[in-house]
Design a protein around this motif. Sequence first.
Motif, short mmCIF file in Angstrom:
data_model
loop_
_atom_site.label_atom_id
_atom_site.label_comp_id
_atom_site.label_asym_id
_atom_site.label_seq_id
_atom_site.Cartn_x
_atom_site.Cartn_y
_atom_site.Cartn_z
N VAL A 504 0.86 -1.18 0.00
CA VAL A 504 0.00 0.00 0.00
C VAL A 504 0.90 1.23 0.00
CG1 VAL A 504 -1.80 1.26 1.23
CG2 VAL A 504 -1.83 -1.25 1.24
N ASP A 505 0.98 1.89 -1.12
CA ASP A 505 1.82 3.08 -1.27
C ASP A 505 1.30 3.89 -2.44
OD1 ASP A 505 3.67 2.55 -3.82
OD2 ASP A 505 3.41 0.66 -2.76
N LEU A 506 1.74 5.12 -2.54
CA LEU A 506 1.22 5.99 -3.59
C LEU A 506 1.89 5.77 -4.93
CD1 LEU A 506 0.50 9.32 -1.70
CD2 LEU A 506 -0.92 7.27 -2.00
N GLY A 507 2.90 4.91 -4.99
CA GLY A 507 3.44 4.48 -6.28
C GLY A 507 2.50 3.51 -6.95
N ILE A 508 2.05 2.50 -6.22
CA ILE A 508 1.11 1.54 -6.80
C ILE A 508 -0.23 2.20 -7.05
CG2 ILE A 508 0.13 0.58 -4.66
CD1 ILE A 508 1.36 -1.53 -7.60
N LEU A 509 -0.61 3.18 -6.22
CA LEU A 509 -1.90 3.84 -6.41
C LEU A 509 -1.90 4.81 -7.59
CD1 LEU A 509 -3.39 4.42 -2.86
CD2 LEU A 509 -4.50 3.33 -4.82
N ASP A 510 -0.75 5.11 -8.16
CA ASP A 510 -0.72 5.85 -9.42
C ASP A 510 -1.23 5.00 -10.57
OD1 ASP A 510 0.14 8.31 -8.56
OD2 ASP A 510 2.26 7.94 -8.98
N ARG A 511 -1.32 3.67 -10.34
CA ARG A 511 -1.64 2.75 -11.41
C ARG A 511 -2.82 1.84 -11.08
NH1 ARG A 511 3.56 4.06 -10.77
NH2 ARG A 511 4.69 4.50 -12.68
N THR A 512 -3.41 2.01 -9.91
CA THR A 512 -4.52 1.17 -9.50
C THR A 512 -5.63 2.06 -8.91
OG1 THR A 512 -3.45 0.79 -7.35
CG2 THR A 512 -3.09 -0.87 -9.07
N ASP A 513 -6.77 1.43 -8.62
CA ASP A 513 -7.95 2.19 -8.24
C ASP A 513 -8.47 1.84 -6.85
OD1 ASP A 513 -8.63 3.35 -11.08
OD2 ASP A 513 -8.20 1.22 -11.36
N ARG A 514 -7.80 0.93 -6.17
CA ARG A 514 -8.31 0.48 -4.88
C ARG A 514 -7.21 -0.31 -4.19
NH1 ARG A 514 -12.26 -4.08 -2.98
NH2 ARG A 514 -14.01 -2.98 -2.02
N VAL A 515 -7.15 -0.25 -2.87
CA VAL A 515 -6.24 -1.10 -2.11
C VAL A 515 -7.06 -2.04 -1.23
CG1 VAL A 515 -4.44 0.67 -2.05
CG2 VAL A 515 -6.01 0.49 -0.14
N TRP A 516 -6.59 -3.25 -1.12
CA TRP A 516 -7.16 -4.19 -0.17
C TRP A 516 -6.32 -4.04 1.10
CZ3 TRP A 516 -11.38 -6.07 1.14
CH2 TRP A 516 -11.55 -7.27 1.82
N ALA A 517 -6.91 -3.38 2.09
CA ALA A 517 -6.14 -2.93 3.25
C ALA A 517 -5.59 -4.08 4.08
CB ALA A 517 -6.99 -2.02 4.12
#
Length: 718
Positions: A504-517
């Motif tokens: 869970v980081d803002l690098g992966i969130l630049d390319r995805t739409d949701r995190v499974w916490a």
Amino acid sequence: MLSGAEAVLALRAGGTAFVVEVCHPVPRVLHWGADLDAPADDLRLTAGPAVLNNSPDVPRVLSVWPSERDGWSGTPAQSGHAAGFGTTPRPELESHWTDVPPDGVGGRMFFRFVDEVSGLRSTVGYELDRFGVLAVTMSVERAAPGAAAYTLDGLVALLPVPERAVELLDFTGKWCRERAPQRAPFGFGTHLRSTRRGKPGHDSPYLLLAGTAAFGFGHGEVWAAHLAWSGEQRYLAERLPEGAGTFSAVIGAGESLRSGEVILAEGERYDAPTVLFVWSDAGTDGVADRLHRRLRARERHPRTPRPLVLNTWEAVYFDHDLDRLTDLVERAAEVGVERIVLDDGWFRGRREADAGLGDWFVDGDVWPDGLEPFVKVVRAHGMQFGLWFEPEMVNLDSDLARAHPDWVLGPRAGLGPTARRQYVLDIARPEAYDYLLARLDELVSAYSIDYLKWDHNRDLLEAVSEERPGVRRQTLALYRLLDELRKRHPGLEIETCSGGGGRVDLGILDRTDRVWASDCNDPVERAQIERWTRVLVPPELVGSHLGAARAHTTSRTTDLSFRLVASLTAHAGIEQDLTAADPATLARVAAWSALYREFRPLLHTGRVVNADVADDATALYGTVAQDGSRALFTWIRFQTSAAGQSGRVRFPGLDASARYRVTIREELGAASRHQAADPAWVAAGPIELSGAVLTVAGVPLPTLNPQQAMLFDIERIS
């Protein structure tokens, strides 16, 4: 735009300022924090610290590229060598430029250096967005012709913090207990957190915060750093007895590089991951607000209502049967589900967790007609269709591993032990990358897939490719794969999962739409995990699902009402097997679904707030509309405590000058109390109260039994 004469440069936005003096050989940081109503030159005139006894004979400096030449004895911005030489960087400012918008809000500044000692050209850039988030980028390029290759051991972005930053907060954790906060005094020496898992990990530092004494959710001054990178990480906070120039200490972050991972030949360049720095004078909620507004302003941030999801994993596990899954979809439709995700077990040879990973072909034994019959059932109910993958992993018991054993990431001496009975696929290898892209692309096209759940279940150990460290190459290949897939399928949404919350980081969130916490659907654990996840990630990007009464990860049993309330306030979904639910349970789940649709416009755009309560056995958190017109709060008790009464608890984020109607929402069931009667104002039913009482004085709240929660719907009436 280009500048050479200015002595002092400043970026300002959102009540934040970042100020640098342009001087030689390296510019120095004059200020980072609250915006100042003062002449910038006054900062320069006061930027010289005392010259201490038994110290360098000139004042120490904290430059934008800290090194020993500045008298800085802490962690340097750059470390490395050229075959054992060039270990003392001496960057010299070559040029700089700034770009500030006409309205003066935010902007960018860049500094370019040449270094005759290490033979590098280097750049550091600062970009302040309109929300007050400062993004720092760094790069180095091998420029010395004919010289030995330069082995880069690391680049770290460092910013100063003042002496009043006396406490540190970061995070640790494990599978099913991610983002557990830990505090420590900000003492002398180095507080260093680094990961060696091939990803951020379940124990990722996640966010490093330095703050004033006893800073909390809603109070205190805080300076924070986050590394937007999905590989290995390094966070540090450092205080030296002699200080850092005129400052007391520094915080920073950078990629954690393995020895020999980056070796720069002539003309080759290394771009460090972006580090985000955030200052707040309103505690951690102030940090969260700035980060959430930054993310919501992105061009690709989800704009459509976040659909209610049903994921099949905890309902059927590997038991994929069309009739059973059809029944599940029909029950899901009854309660208002809008997206079905078919989880693990659909592909060739996958009847247990020890085989099949890598063989991304529909299993004809389980699905003789392919997935089309099931997809038709999903579409017939007006739902979106999603599918689970774990592209970066491979089982040795797979056709892929048997055909291409050299595609498994590991040393030539032999593979180490499995983890979760699997290994890692070397996706930086072009052939493996091309295979994955082709399989994913074909399946997304064939079934018009709306949504991918992208999993990554194990740590990377001995992550070498052709005997070279491979974590960075693996991470960059992942980014390319995600980017290309989204380019080919612009409407595709992707959820990032890594054994739950391990990436869970803002690098992966630049390319995805949701995190499974987290993989943990125990609401007692999950509520805590999500509360801290929301410091970085806004609720609409955090998956939060209703699980079974008995959690399969902890074996704890909880009431349905508690599970429903705990899974309402992010991006809601269901894991529970609805085919085993009685009509009364389905009716309450349907009521929860309706409540989610009612509140998601608020939950997915509003400001996240948390009350600073004295009793850690309880929590009060909520979302307040940006215009203050409405709020939804959750009052939750995790366990018993010595206190019998809550005292007056303040609802943060409301307008003290407004008047509100407060309604207890009990469609999901009334919370069990540990008391004879509610406070009178609660028992009175919907009630009108002033914002001053709610948010300044506070109100007494019911004493709940453990593992109980209740919802407060607060609407402004004047």
